[in-house]
Design a protein around this motif. Structure first.
Motif, PDB file in Angstrom:
ATOM      1  N   LEU A  41      -4.875  12.292  -0.280  1.00  0.00           N
ATOM      2  CA  LEU A  41      -5.016  10.858  -0.034  1.00  0.00           C
ATOM      3  C   LEU A  41      -3.863  10.066  -0.663  1.00  0.00           C
ATOM      4  O   LEU A  41      -3.418   9.066  -0.086  1.00  0.00           O
ATOM      5  CB  LEU A  41      -6.354  10.362  -0.559  1.00  0.00           C
ATOM      6  N   LEU A  42      -3.388  10.501  -1.818  1.00  0.00           N
ATOM      7  CA  LEU A  42      -2.259   9.838  -2.456  1.00  0.00           C
ATOM      8  C   LEU A  42      -1.008   9.953  -1.593  1.00  0.00           C
ATOM      9  O   LEU A  42      -0.295   8.965  -1.389  1.00  0.00           O
ATOM     10  CB  LEU A  42      -2.001  10.438  -3.840  1.00  0.00           C
ATOM     11  N   ILE A  44      -0.855  10.485   1.666  1.00  0.00           N
ATOM     12  CA  ILE A  44      -1.060   9.679   2.875  1.00  0.00           C
ATOM     13  C   ILE A  44      -0.842   8.203   2.569  1.00  0.00           C
ATOM     14  O   ILE A  44      -0.204   7.482   3.350  1.00  0.00           O
ATOM     15  CB  ILE A  44      -2.459   9.924   3.465  1.00  0.00           C
ATOM     16  N   SER A  45      -1.341   7.745   1.437  1.00  0.00           N
ATOM     17  CA  SER A  45      -1.168   6.349   1.050  1.00  0.00           C
ATOM     18  C   SER A  45       0.308   6.012   0.830  1.00  0.00           C
ATOM     19  O   SER A  45       0.779   4.960   1.265  1.00  0.00           O
ATOM     20  CB  SER A  45      -1.959   6.070  -0.218  1.00  0.00           C
ATOM     21  N   LEU A  46       1.027   6.891   0.166  1.00  0.00           N
ATOM     22  CA  LEU A  46       2.442   6.633  -0.081  1.00  0.00           C
ATOM     23  C   LEU A  46       3.244   6.633   1.215  1.00  0.00           C
ATOM     24  O   LEU A  46       4.141   5.795   1.394  1.00  0.00           O
ATOM     25  CB  LEU A  46       3.001   7.674  -1.054  1.00  0.00           C
ATOM     26  N   SER A  48       2.074   5.897   4.234  1.00  0.00           N
ATOM     27  CA  SER A  48       1.724   4.705   5.014  1.00  0.00           C
ATOM     28  C   SER A  48       2.396   3.459   4.442  1.00  0.00           C
ATOM     29  O   SER A  48       2.815   2.588   5.192  1.00  0.00           O
ATOM     30  CB  SER A  48       0.222   4.528   5.080  1.00  0.00           C
ATOM     31  N   ARG A  49       2.524   3.360   3.123  1.00  0.00           N
ATOM     32  CA  ARG A  49       3.232   2.232   2.517  1.00  0.00           C
ATOM     33  C   ARG A  49       4.709   2.258   2.857  1.00  0.00           C
ATOM     34  O   ARG A  49       5.345   1.224   3.013  1.00  0.00           O
ATOM     35  CB  ARG A  49       3.044   2.214   1.018  1.00  0.00           C
ATOM     36  N   ARG A  52       5.120   0.884   6.397  1.00  0.00           N
ATOM     37  CA  ARG A  52       4.792  -0.532   6.560  1.00  0.00           C
ATOM     38  C   ARG A  52       5.982  -1.427   6.275  1.00  0.00           C
ATOM     39  O   ARG A  52       6.101  -2.496   6.846  1.00  0.00           O
ATOM     40  CB  ARG A  52       3.647  -0.931   5.625  1.00  0.00           C
TER      41      ARG A  52
END
Length: 53
Positions: A41-42, A44-46, A48-49, A52
């Motif tokens: 999840l970390l 994936i979050s990085l 996606s950021r 963006r």
């Protein structure tokens, strides 16, 4: 999630100290699974950021 990992590891250590090897192994396995989910999840979050911006 990190709090859950730490809690499960502490429970596993306490169970191992008191001689409950099977329970300790189960809690350690759960902590490992939660840790790998956290890492995924970390990442994936990085990613996606990064997209963006």
């Amino acid at each position: 999630m990190v709090r859950l990992i730490v809690i499960f590891l502490i429970i596993a250590l306490v169970a191992a100290i008191f001689g409950f090897g099977g329970i300790a192994e189960g809690f350690a396995d759960i902590a490992k699974i939660i840790f790998y989910i956290f890492i995924i999840l970390l990442v994936i979050s990085l990613i996606s950021r990064l997209f963006r911006r």
